[in-house]
Design a protein around this motif. Structure first.
Motif, PDB file in Angstrom:
ATOM      1  N   TRP A  46       0.994  62.164  13.724  1.00 37.58           N
ATOM      2  CA  TRP A  46      -0.355  61.648  13.959  1.00 37.58           C
ATOM      3  C   TRP A  46      -1.000  61.497  12.593  1.00 37.58           C
ATOM      4  O   TRP A  46      -0.987  62.431  11.783  1.00 37.58           O
ATOM      5  CB  TRP A  46      -1.165  62.639  14.780  1.00 37.58           C
ATOM      6  CG  TRP A  46      -0.740  62.804  16.202  1.00 37.58           C
ATOM      7  CD1 TRP A  46      -1.330  62.258  17.296  1.00 37.58           C
ATOM      8  CD2 TRP A  46       0.356  63.595  16.707  1.00 37.58           C
ATOM      9  NE1 TRP A  46      -0.666  62.650  18.446  1.00 37.58           N
ATOM     10  CE2 TRP A  46       0.364  63.465  18.114  1.00 37.58           C
ATOM     11  CE3 TRP A  46       1.335  64.386  16.114  1.00 37.58           C
ATOM     12  CZ2 TRP A  46       1.302  64.108  18.918  1.00 37.58           C
ATOM     13  CZ3 TRP A  46       2.270  65.021  16.904  1.00 37.58           C
ATOM     14  CH2 TRP A  46       2.251  64.880  18.287  1.00 37.58           C
ATOM     15  N   SER A  47      -1.589  60.328  12.303  1.00 39.32           N
ATOM     16  CA  SER A  47      -2.147  60.089  10.976  1.00 39.32           C
ATOM     17  C   SER A  47      -3.348  59.157  11.044  1.00 39.32           C
ATOM     18  O   SER A  47      -3.623  58.556  12.080  1.00 39.32           O
ATOM     19  CB  SER A  47      -1.069  59.502  10.056  1.00 39.32           C
ATOM     20  OG  SER A  47      -0.588  58.284  10.583  1.00 39.32           O
ATOM     21  N   SER A  54      -3.168  56.445  13.949  1.00 37.60           N
ATOM     22  CA  SER A  54      -1.857  56.024  14.409  1.00 37.60           C
ATOM     23  C   SER A  54      -1.047  57.224  14.864  1.00 37.60           C
ATOM     24  O   SER A  54      -1.214  58.329  14.352  1.00 37.60           O
ATOM     25  CB  SER A  54      -1.124  55.313  13.266  1.00 37.60           C
ATOM     26  OG  SER A  54       0.114  54.793  13.713  1.00 37.60           O
ATOM     27  N   VAL A  55      -0.187  56.996  15.835  1.00 39.12           N
ATOM     28  CA  VAL A  55       0.814  57.977  16.252  1.00 39.12           C
ATOM     29  C   VAL A  55       2.155  57.261  16.167  1.00 39.12           C
ATOM     30  O   VAL A  55       2.350  56.232  16.806  1.00 39.12           O
ATOM     31  CB  VAL A  55       0.563  58.487  17.689  1.00 39.12           C
ATOM     32  CG1 VAL A  55       1.651  59.476  18.085  1.00 39.12           C
ATOM     33  CG2 VAL A  55      -0.819  59.109  17.805  1.00 39.12           C
ATOM     34  N   TRP A  70      -3.057  59.720   5.678  1.00 42.16           N
ATOM     35  CA  TRP A  70      -3.386  61.134   5.816  1.00 42.16           C
ATOM     36  C   TRP A  70      -2.774  61.642   7.111  1.00 42.16           C
ATOM     37  O   TRP A  70      -3.017  61.077   8.173  1.00 42.16           O
ATOM     38  CB  TRP A  70      -4.902  61.314   5.840  1.00 42.16           C
ATOM     39  CG  TRP A  70      -5.565  60.825   4.588  1.00 42.16           C
ATOM     40  CD1 TRP A  70      -6.128  59.597   4.394  1.00 42.16           C
ATOM     41  CD2 TRP A  70      -5.724  61.533   3.370  1.00 42.16           C
ATOM     42  NE1 TRP A  70      -6.621  59.500   3.131  1.00 42.16           N
ATOM     43  CE2 TRP A  70      -6.401  60.688   2.471  1.00 42.16           C
ATOM     44  CE3 TRP A  70      -5.380  62.816   2.949  1.00 42.16           C
ATOM     45  CZ2 TRP A  70      -6.721  61.074   1.187  1.00 42.16           C
ATOM     46  CZ3 TRP A  70      -5.705  63.203   1.663  1.00 42.16           C
ATOM     47  CH2 TRP A  70      -6.369  62.339   0.792  1.00 42.16           C
ATOM     48  N   VAL A  71      -1.991  62.703   7.030  1.00 43.06           N
ATOM     49  CA  VAL A  71      -1.292  63.234   8.208  1.00 43.06           C
ATOM     50  C   VAL A  71      -2.119  64.348   8.838  1.00 43.06           C
ATOM     51  O   VAL A  71      -2.469  65.333   8.188  1.00 43.06           O
ATOM     52  CB  VAL A  71       0.112  63.738   7.821  1.00 43.06           C
ATOM     53  CG1 VAL A  71       0.757  64.469   8.983  1.00 43.06           C
ATOM     54  CG2 VAL A  71       0.980  62.569   7.380  1.00 43.06           C
ATOM     55  N   ASP A  72      -2.430  64.185  10.126  1.00 45.63           N
ATOM     56  CA  ASP A  72      -3.219  65.164  10.869  1.00 45.63           C
ATOM     57  C   ASP A  72      -2.351  66.187  11.602  1.00 45.63           C
ATOM     58  O   ASP A  72      -2.741  67.342  11.750  1.00 45.63           O
ATOM     59  CB  ASP A  72      -4.110  64.444  11.893  1.00 45.63           C
ATOM     60  CG  ASP A  72      -5.033  63.455  11.214  1.00 45.63           C
ATOM     61  OD1 ASP A  72      -5.779  63.863  10.310  1.00 45.63           O
ATOM     62  OD2 ASP A  72      -4.986  62.259  11.570  1.00 45.63           O
ATOM     63  N   LYS A  73      -1.175  65.731  12.076  1.00 41.72           N
ATOM     64  CA  LYS A  73      -0.325  66.609  12.875  1.00 41.72           C
ATOM     65  C   LYS A  73       1.112  66.096  12.814  1.00 41.72           C
ATOM     66  O   LYS A  73       1.343  64.891  12.747  1.00 41.72           O
ATOM     67  CB  LYS A  73      -0.817  66.613  14.327  1.00 41.72           C
ATOM     68  CG  LYS A  73      -0.064  67.512  15.259  1.00 41.72           C
ATOM     69  CD  LYS A  73      -0.717  67.451  16.658  1.00 41.72           C
ATOM     70  CE  LYS A  73       0.055  68.207  17.689  1.00 41.72           C
ATOM     71  NZ  LYS A  73      -0.586  68.108  19.011  1.00 41.72           N
TER      72      LYS A  73
END
Length: 114
Positions: A46-47, A54-55, A70-73
């Protein structure tokens, strides 16, 4: 068959096989951007970047650019992962791991499935 023709044909086949052997690497892997589907054990990221989210899911061994998002997860599924961030660091995350970055997400330049 004429012996000269046979030898010439054999030489051409041998040369073609030799050139393929030299041009195709032994461990050729290609990471694939795949459709995210429930029940699959793909690498899932997830970013966000520039107001977009976006996923994305990936399968197979290899390395690909990630565009500085940027990576969230990250959920690694059955994949060992290394991500390469904009600071020049590389971070390994083992398979079957899920990690979130709620406060300080890394800006990722590329990812590699091992």
């Amino acid at each position: 068959m004429n012996p000269k023709k046979f030898l010439r044909s054999a030489a051409v086949v041998f040369a073609a096989a030799a050139s393929l052997t030299m041009t195709i690497p032994g461990n050729a892997y290609a990471i694939d951007h795949v459709e995210c589907r429930g029940g699959e054990n793909y690498l899932k990221i997830w970013s966000h970047s520039g107001g977009r989210e976006s996923v994305d899911c990936y399968a197979n061994r290899g390395r690909t650019g990630f565009g500085g998002w940027w990576v969230d997860k990250i959920s690694t599924g059955n994949n060992d992962l290394i991500y390469y961030d904009a600071n020049g660091d590389s971070v390994r995350i083992n398979r079957w791991t899920e990690i979130s970055f709620p406060n300080r997400p890394p800006k990722v330049d590329s990812i590699e499935i091992l």
